[in-house]
Design a protein around this motif. Structure first.
Motif, short mmCIF file in Angstrom:
data_model
loop_
_atom_site.label_atom_id
_atom_site.label_comp_id
_atom_site.label_asym_id
_atom_site.label_seq_id
_atom_site.Cartn_x
_atom_site.Cartn_y
_atom_site.Cartn_z
N ARG A 176 72.94 -37.57 37.17
CA ARG A 176 73.14 -37.52 35.72
C ARG A 176 72.95 -38.88 35.05
NH1 ARG A 176 77.15 -37.75 31.94
NH2 ARG A 176 78.68 -38.48 33.46
N ILE A 177 73.29 -39.96 35.76
CA ILE A 177 73.20 -41.31 35.19
C ILE A 177 72.04 -42.06 35.84
CG2 ILE A 177 74.42 -43.47 34.75
CD1 ILE A 177 75.77 -41.12 33.46
N GLN A 178 71.07 -42.43 35.04
CA GLN A 178 69.93 -43.19 35.53
C GLN A 178 70.11 -44.67 35.15
OE1 GLN A 178 67.34 -42.09 37.43
NE2 GLN A 178 68.35 -40.09 37.52
N LEU A 179 70.10 -45.53 36.13
CA LEU A 179 70.20 -46.96 35.87
C LEU A 179 68.84 -47.52 35.47
CD1 LEU A 179 72.47 -47.97 38.91
CD2 LEU A 179 73.16 -47.45 36.57
N ASN A 180 68.87 -48.66 34.82
CA ASN A 180 67.62 -49.26 34.33
C ASN A 180 66.66 -49.62 35.46
OD1 ASN A 180 68.34 -49.06 31.66
ND2 ASN A 180 69.20 -51.12 31.53
N ASP A 181 67.19 -49.85 36.65
CA ASP A 181 66.32 -50.20 37.78
C ASP A 181 65.84 -48.97 38.55
OD1 ASP A 181 68.61 -49.38 39.03
OD2 ASP A 181 68.81 -51.16 40.33
N ARG A 246 78.63 -55.70 39.81
CA ARG A 246 77.67 -56.51 39.08
C ARG A 246 76.33 -55.79 38.95
NH1 ARG A 246 77.72 -59.07 35.18
NH2 ARG A 246 79.48 -60.32 35.96
N GLU A 247 75.92 -55.15 40.02
CA GLU A 247 74.65 -54.43 40.00
C GLU A 247 74.68 -53.30 38.97
OE1 GLU A 247 71.63 -52.73 43.36
OE2 GLU A 247 73.72 -52.15 43.55
N LEU A 252 72.96 -50.98 33.71
CA LEU A 252 73.28 -49.95 32.72
C LEU A 252 72.57 -50.24 31.41
CD1 LEU A 252 77.09 -49.37 33.23
CD2 LEU A 252 75.30 -47.67 33.53
N PRO A 253 72.39 -49.22 30.57
CA PRO A 253 71.84 -49.47 29.22
C PRO A 253 72.73 -50.46 28.47
CG PRO A 253 71.89 -47.12 29.70
CD PRO A 253 72.64 -47.80 30.80
N THR A 254 72.18 -51.12 27.47
CA THR A 254 72.93 -52.10 26.70
C THR A 254 74.19 -51.50 26.12
OG1 THR A 254 70.87 -53.18 26.10
CG2 THR A 254 72.81 -53.74 24.78
N ALA A 255 75.30 -52.19 26.29
CA ALA A 255 76.58 -51.69 25.80
C ALA A 255 76.58 -51.58 24.28
CB ALA A 255 77.71 -52.61 26.28
N LYS A 256 77.28 -50.55 23.78
CA LYS A 256 77.39 -50.34 22.34
C LYS A 256 78.69 -50.95 21.84
CE LYS A 256 74.90 -45.94 22.47
NZ LYS A 256 74.98 -44.51 22.13
#
Length: 257
Positions: A176-181, A246-247, A252-256
Motif C-alpha cells: 500500500r505504501i510506495q517509497l520514493n526509492d 532513517r531510510e 517517504l514523500p515530502t512531509a506536509k
C-alpha cells in the motif's frame, strides 16, 4: 464553557456525536465535562483509580452542575463499566502496553459489549495498541498526531466492523505504501510508524521520529563506552534500527505541514 488542551480537543473531535462515552483514567474529568457542555454526548462515565484525581474529577463535575449527566466512578480500567452502558470508550495519557492490557481485561470481562468506538491516545508503545486492535477485529479508521508543549501525541480512532479483517489486511498491506526509492514498508514498520500517519506524513510526525533517532544515537554512544559483548550486540541492533528509520524518513514523500 470549559477550555481544554489541544490534546484533549484532538480526542474530543474523534468521538462520534450522540455517543454515550466512558473516559477511562479521566484525571480531572475535563473531557467528560466538555463533552456534555458541547452537546456532543448525552451521558459520560468518568473512571479514575487514584484518590487525588478522583476527588478533583468529582469537584469538577459538581462545580459544572453536571452530576446528573456525568457519573464519576472509582475503579481500575474498565471495571467501572457494565456491559451496554456506553457506545464509545476513550483511554488517554497512558503507555500503549497498559492501554492494551486494560482493553484485554475488559474484553474478558464482557465490558466491551455494545461499544462501537474506541479513541485511544497512548503516550508510548502505539504499535502495541494497533496490534491489539487488529487481533480483536477493530478497524483503525484514522490517526492524528499533534504537538503540544514540546510533546507529541498520537490519537487512534477505531470502530467495530464486520469487515475488520478485510480492511485491516488492506491497511497493513506492505504494497500500500510506495517509497520514493521504489521500496516498500514492511508490516512491522506500518505497526510502528502508523499506517495512516505514514501514508501522509506531516511535519510533526517527522519531527517525532527525528527525535527518536536522536534518543537512539545517545543510547548507542552510551553502549559504545562499554567493553561488554552484550553491549556490542545491543549497539549493533540499535544501529540497524537507526538505519532503517532513517531510510524510511528519507524515502517517504515530502512531509506536509
Amino acid at each position: 464553557m470549559l477550555k481544554i488542551s489541544k490534546r484533549l480537543m484532538g480526542i474530543f473531535e474523534q468521538i462520534g456525536n450522540g455517543h454515550r462515552v466512558a473516559d477511562i483514567g479521566s484525571d480531572h474529568a475535563l473531557l467528560p465535562v466538555y463533552l456534555i457542555q458541547s452537546g456532543k454526548s448525552p451521558f459520560v462515565i468518568a473512571g479514575e483509580l487514584n484518590p487525588g484525581p478522583l476527588a478533583a474529577a468529582r469537584k469538577q463535575v459538581r462545580d459544572a452542575g453536571l452530576s446528573s449527566r456525568i457519573d464519576v466512578r472509582e475503579g481500575n480500567g474498565l471495571s467501572v463499566l457494565s456491559a451496554g452502558e456506553v457506545d464509545a470508550i476513550t483511554i488517554a495519557g497512558m503507555g500503549g502496553g497498559l492501554i492494551r492490557d486494560i482493553l484485554e481485561e475488559g474484553l474478558r470481562q464482557g465490558k466491551l459489549e455494545g461499544v462501537t468506538e474506541l479513541v485511544l491516545q497512548p503516550n508510548v508503545g502505539e504499535d502495541l495498541v494497533r496490534r491489539w486492535l487488529v487481533k480483536e477485529n477493530w478497524y483503525l479508521t484514522g490517526e492524528q498526531i499533534i504537538e503540544e508543549d514540546g510533546k507529541t501525541y498520537e490519537i487512534l480512532h477505531a470502530v467495530r466492523s464486520d469487515r475488520a479483517k478485510e480492511l485491516n489486511d488492506e491497511l497493513y498491506n506492505p504494497d500500500r505504501i510506495q517509497l520514493n526509492d521504489g521500496g516498500k514498508l514492511s508490516q512491522e514498520w506500518l505497526y510502528t510508524l502508523g499506517p495512516w500517519l505514514v501514508s501522509e506524513p506531516v511535519e510533526v510526525w517527522k519531527k517525532k521520529w527525528e527525535s527518536e533517532l536522536c534518543k537512539l544515537e545517545k543510547i548507542c554512544i552510551k553502549l559504545s563506552e562499554s567493553d561488554a559483548a552484550e553491549s556490542r550486540e545491543k549497539e549493533a541492533a540499535f544501529r540497524e534500527e537507526i538505519r532503517q528509520i532513517r531510510e524510511v524518513l528519507d524515502c517517504l514523500p515530502t512531509a506536509k505541514r
